[in-house]
Design a protein around this motif. Sequence first.
Motif, PDB file in Angstrom:
ATOM      1  N   GLU A   1     -59.962  -8.551 -32.682  1.00 19.67           N
ATOM      2  CA  GLU A   1     -59.192  -7.371 -33.070  1.00 19.67           C
ATOM      3  C   GLU A   1     -60.120  -6.200 -33.396  1.00 19.67           C
ATOM      4  O   GLU A   1     -59.815  -5.045 -33.060  1.00 19.67           O
ATOM      5  CB  GLU A   1     -58.307  -7.692 -34.275  1.00 19.67           C
ATOM      6  CG  GLU A   1     -57.399  -6.547 -34.671  1.00 19.67           C
ATOM      7  CD  GLU A   1     -56.384  -6.920 -35.739  1.00 19.67           C
ATOM      8  OE1 GLU A   1     -55.657  -6.016 -36.196  1.00 19.67           O
ATOM      9  OE2 GLU A   1     -56.314  -8.108 -36.112  1.00 19.67           O
ATOM     10  N   VAL A   2     -61.250  -6.492 -34.018  1.00 13.10           N
ATOM     11  CA  VAL A   2     -62.219  -5.438 -34.317  1.00 13.10           C
ATOM     12  C   VAL A   2     -62.721  -4.806 -33.021  1.00 13.10           C
ATOM     13  O   VAL A   2     -62.860  -3.580 -32.927  1.00 13.10           O
ATOM     14  CB  VAL A   2     -63.399  -5.997 -35.141  1.00 13.10           C
ATOM     15  CG1 VAL A   2     -64.458  -4.916 -35.357  1.00 13.10           C
ATOM     16  CG2 VAL A   2     -62.906  -6.521 -36.486  1.00 13.10           C
ATOM     17  N   LEU A   3     -62.970  -5.634 -32.004  1.00  7.43           N
ATOM     18  CA  LEU A   3     -63.420  -5.111 -30.710  1.00  7.43           C
ATOM     19  C   LEU A   3     -62.381  -4.156 -30.127  1.00  7.43           C
ATOM     20  O   LEU A   3     -62.726  -3.050 -29.667  1.00  7.43           O
ATOM     21  CB  LEU A   3     -63.676  -6.252 -29.736  1.00  7.43           C
ATOM     22  CG  LEU A   3     -64.070  -5.802 -28.322  1.00  7.43           C
ATOM     23  CD1 LEU A   3     -65.527  -5.382 -28.288  1.00  7.43           C
ATOM     24  CD2 LEU A   3     -63.808  -6.891 -27.297  1.00  7.43           C
ATOM     25  N   PHE A   4     -61.111  -4.568 -30.113  1.00  7.34           N
ATOM     26  CA  PHE A   4     -60.041  -3.711 -29.578  1.00  7.34           C
ATOM     27  C   PHE A   4     -60.033  -2.367 -30.300  1.00  7.34           C
ATOM     28  O   PHE A   4     -59.902  -1.314 -29.664  1.00  7.34           O
ATOM     29  CB  PHE A   4     -58.690  -4.409 -29.754  1.00  7.34           C
ATOM     30  CG  PHE A   4     -58.302  -5.322 -28.620  1.00  7.34           C
ATOM     31  CD1 PHE A   4     -57.156  -5.092 -27.879  1.00  7.34           C
ATOM     32  CD2 PHE A   4     -59.081  -6.423 -28.297  1.00  7.34           C
ATOM     33  CE1 PHE A   4     -56.790  -5.929 -26.842  1.00  7.34           C
ATOM     34  CE2 PHE A   4     -58.728  -7.269 -27.257  1.00  7.34           C
ATOM     35  CZ  PHE A   4     -57.583  -7.020 -26.528  1.00  7.34           C
ATOM     36  N   GLN A   5     -60.162  -2.398 -31.611  1.00  5.16           N
ATOM     37  CA  GLN A   5     -60.136  -1.158 -32.388  1.00  5.16           C
ATOM     38  C   GLN A   5     -61.344  -0.278 -32.077  1.00  5.16           C
ATOM     39  O   GLN A   5     -61.210   0.934 -31.871  1.00  5.16           O
ATOM     40  CB  GLN A   5     -60.099  -1.494 -33.881  1.00  5.16           C
ATOM     41  CG  GLN A   5     -58.828  -2.200 -34.336  1.00  5.16           C
ATOM     42  CD  GLN A   5     -58.940  -2.759 -35.744  1.00  5.16           C
ATOM     43  OE1 GLN A   5     -60.040  -2.931 -36.271  1.00  5.16           O
ATOM     44  NE2 GLN A   5     -57.809  -3.058 -36.352  1.00  5.16           N
ATOM     45  N   ARG A   6     -62.525  -0.897 -32.038  1.00  2.00           N
ATOM     46  CA  ARG A   6     -63.771  -0.124 -31.890  1.00  2.00           C
ATOM     47  C   ARG A   6     -63.881   0.542 -30.519  1.00  2.00           C
ATOM     48  O   ARG A   6     -64.352   1.679 -30.419  1.00  2.00           O
ATOM     49  CB  ARG A   6     -64.980  -1.031 -32.126  1.00  2.00           C
ATOM     50  CG  ARG A   6     -65.134  -1.526 -33.549  1.00  2.00           C
ATOM     51  CD  ARG A   6     -65.577  -0.407 -34.492  1.00  2.00           C
ATOM     52  NE  ARG A   6     -65.883  -0.950 -35.803  1.00  2.00           N
ATOM     53  CZ  ARG A   6     -65.012  -1.120 -36.784  1.00  2.00           C
ATOM     54  NH1 ARG A   6     -63.744  -0.772 -36.597  1.00  2.00           N
ATOM     55  NH2 ARG A   6     -65.371  -1.610 -37.951  1.00  2.00           N
ATOM     56  N   VAL A   7     -63.494  -0.151 -29.445  1.00  2.00           N
ATOM     57  CA  VAL A   7     -63.664   0.465 -28.123  1.00  2.00           C
ATOM     58  C   VAL A   7     -62.777   1.690 -27.973  1.00  2.00           C
ATOM     59  O   VAL A   7     -63.131   2.635 -27.250  1.00  2.00           O
ATOM     60  CB  VAL A   7     -63.398  -0.540 -26.973  1.00  2.00           C
ATOM     61  CG1 VAL A   7     -64.420  -1.653 -26.977  1.00  2.00           C
ATOM     62  CG2 VAL A   7     -61.984  -1.089 -27.008  1.00  2.00           C
ATOM     63  N   VAL A   8     -61.625   1.709 -28.658  1.00  2.00           N
ATOM     64  CA  VAL A   8     -60.762   2.892 -28.629  1.00  2.00           C
ATOM     65  C   VAL A   8     -61.338   3.991 -29.534  1.00  2.00           C
ATOM     66  O   VAL A   8     -61.451   5.151 -29.120  1.00  2.00           O
ATOM     67  CB  VAL A   8     -59.324   2.529 -29.050  1.00  2.00           C
ATOM     68  CG1 VAL A   8     -58.477   3.798 -29.216  1.00  2.00           C
ATOM     69  CG2 VAL A   8     -58.690   1.617 -28.008  1.00  2.00           C
ATOM     70  N   GLU A   9     -61.694   3.628 -30.752  1.00  2.50           N
ATOM     71  CA  GLU A   9     -62.223   4.613 -31.697  1.00  2.50           C
ATOM     72  C   GLU A   9     -63.484   5.289 -31.173  1.00  2.50           C
ATOM     73  O   GLU A   9     -63.659   6.503 -31.318  1.00  2.50           O
ATOM     74  CB  GLU A   9     -62.529   3.921 -33.033  1.00  2.50           C
ATOM     75  CG  GLU A   9     -61.301   3.455 -33.789  1.00  2.50           C
ATOM     76  CD  GLU A   9     -61.665   2.572 -34.974  1.00  2.50           C
ATOM     77  OE1 GLU A   9     -60.735   2.137 -35.686  1.00  2.50           O
ATOM     78  OE2 GLU A   9     -62.869   2.296 -35.193  1.00  2.50           O
ATOM     79  N   GLN A  10     -64.362   4.512 -30.553  1.00  5.00           N
ATOM     80  CA  GLN A  10     -65.639   5.050 -30.090  1.00  5.00           C
ATOM     81  C   GLN A  10     -65.603   5.496 -28.632  1.00  5.00           C
ATOM     82  O   GLN A  10     -66.609   5.965 -28.105  1.00  5.00           O
ATOM     83  CB  GLN A  10     -66.737   3.995 -30.291  1.00  5.00           C
ATOM     84  CG  GLN A  10     -66.929   3.604 -31.742  1.00  5.00           C
ATOM     85  CD  GLN A  10     -68.011   2.557 -31.945  1.00  5.00           C
ATOM     86  OE1 GLN A  10     -68.894   2.371 -31.103  1.00  5.00           O
ATOM     87  NE2 GLN A  10     -67.966   1.858 -33.063  1.00  5.00           N
ATOM     88  N   GLN A  11     -64.439   5.334 -27.985  1.00  8.39           N
ATOM     89  CA  GLN A  11     -64.292   5.679 -26.565  1.00  8.39           C
ATOM     90  C   GLN A  11     -65.421   5.076 -25.742  1.00  8.39           C
ATOM     91  O   GLN A  11     -66.096   5.758 -24.951  1.00  8.39           O
ATOM     92  CB  GLN A  11     -64.201   7.190 -26.389  1.00  8.39           C
ATOM     93  CG  GLN A  11     -62.836   7.758 -26.745  1.00  8.39           C
ATOM     94  CD  GLN A  11     -61.740   7.184 -25.828  1.00  8.39           C
ATOM     95  OE1 GLN A  11     -61.575   7.608 -24.692  1.00  8.39           O
ATOM     96  NE2 GLN A  11     -60.977   6.203 -26.324  1.00  8.39           N
ATOM     97  N   GLN A  12     -65.590   3.758 -25.947  1.00 12.22           N
ATOM     98  CA  GLN A  12     -66.644   3.011 -25.280  1.00 12.22           C
ATOM     99  C   GLN A  12     -66.234   2.605 -23.865  1.00 12.22           C
ATOM    100  O   GLN A  12     -65.146   2.070 -23.654  1.00 12.22           O
ATOM    101  CB  GLN A  12     -66.967   1.750 -26.090  1.00 12.22           C
ATOM    102  CG  GLN A  12     -67.951   0.807 -25.432  1.00 12.22           C
ATOM    103  CD  GLN A  12     -69.322   1.432 -25.312  1.00 12.22           C
ATOM    104  OE1 GLN A  12     -69.901   1.905 -26.295  1.00 12.22           O
ATOM    105  NE2 GLN A  12     -69.872   1.446 -24.104  1.00 12.22           N
ATOM    106  N   ASP A  13     -67.088   2.875 -22.891  1.00 18.73           N
ATOM    107  CA  ASP A  13     -66.871   2.364 -21.539  1.00 18.73           C
ATOM    108  C   ASP A  13     -67.144   0.861 -21.533  1.00 18.73           C
ATOM    109  O   ASP A  13     -68.210   0.423 -21.969  1.00 18.73           O
ATOM    110  CB  ASP A  13     -67.813   3.057 -20.553  1.00 18.73           C
ATOM    111  CG  ASP A  13     -67.453   4.517 -20.353  1.00 18.73           C
ATOM    112  OD1 ASP A  13     -66.358   4.792 -19.855  1.00 18.73           O
ATOM    113  OD2 ASP A  13     -68.283   5.378 -20.714  1.00 18.73           O
TER     114      ASP A  13
END
Length: 343
Positions: A232-244
């Motif tokens: 769940e942390v991964l899902f949140q972080r990739v959106v928050e940080q706009q990670q490719d």
Amino acid sequence: MTHVAEEIKNRWQEFSSQNPKVRIFDAAKQLEVSEEQLLLIDENQSVIPLVADMPRILKSIRSLGKVMALTRNPSCVIETKGVYDKLEFHGPMGLALNPGIDLRLFLRNWRHAYAVESRKQDRTLRSIQFFNRFGEAVHKIYALDQEQQQAFEQISQDLRDDRDFGFVLVESKPEAQSSKPYDKKLFLEEWAQLKDTHEFFQLLKRHGLLRVDAMKAAEGTYTERLPLSALEVLFQRVVEQQQDFMAFVGNDDMIQIFTGKAQTYRKMGSWLNFLDREFNLHFNAQDVGSVYKVTKPSVDGDITSLEIYSHEGQLICQFFGERKPGQPELESWRNLLATVAAQ
């Protein structure tokens, strides 16, 4: 209709009347039959069998233009949009490399394909659906608008199989295999010598190891077991940080890949969801048995990923930073995984 088919039909009708919102995948699981069998006896859908020439069918999809591709396993569903353009087949192996339609196809167990029309509220859904010899849905392709009706009907007409598929008997799936005895020291030494992430499958095969057992064997060296909440942390972080990033979701017969950024994350009950215009991913977090941060050496430097396994030890999904062969891993992805692991 055979006695068995009639019995399944009656059970399906009763079940669907009591559970109108349950999807056919979940219904098949609860009724202990195959999804393909339910599809063929469902009177609410028009089902046309297609010739069992999977490469030919898949290449014909280009005539539809932009479509939605869907691949799933029991715990995760991926949906991406694009055009089925660049397709290559080499014996039972296939490859699609297109924006939105990035696939790895393992055709050995594919058996049947159907053109399906069904009503949903005020619109007609049109799809091409593929099933393996166990009656499991391998891959589905959906038309996106009504303007594609003529092209869809042309595919249905040109590739129609005139045999009556009123009901099919499916094979029983073999029991899951176990890992063989192996030399842990030698296994880890060979892991250290990997030059490409694609060599990992052959490494497992040489040592007779299931993938999840390889994760356990390499804990403290090349893998780190994370708390289940890391997903769940991964899902949140990739959106928050706009990670490719890249998401790999598959089953025994197909892998579908998304590459890019996710804009919208929502949690709905136990389901973690990316909900974007061109990309959806739905993940049932209650099915997660283990989460591993994994490092694999390569000629481009170390490649790190997050691998998620079910309670039964089956690989559900993998996440990587966006990259192509010849490119090093994104530093931003490596940093993101470090923060996920630190939670």
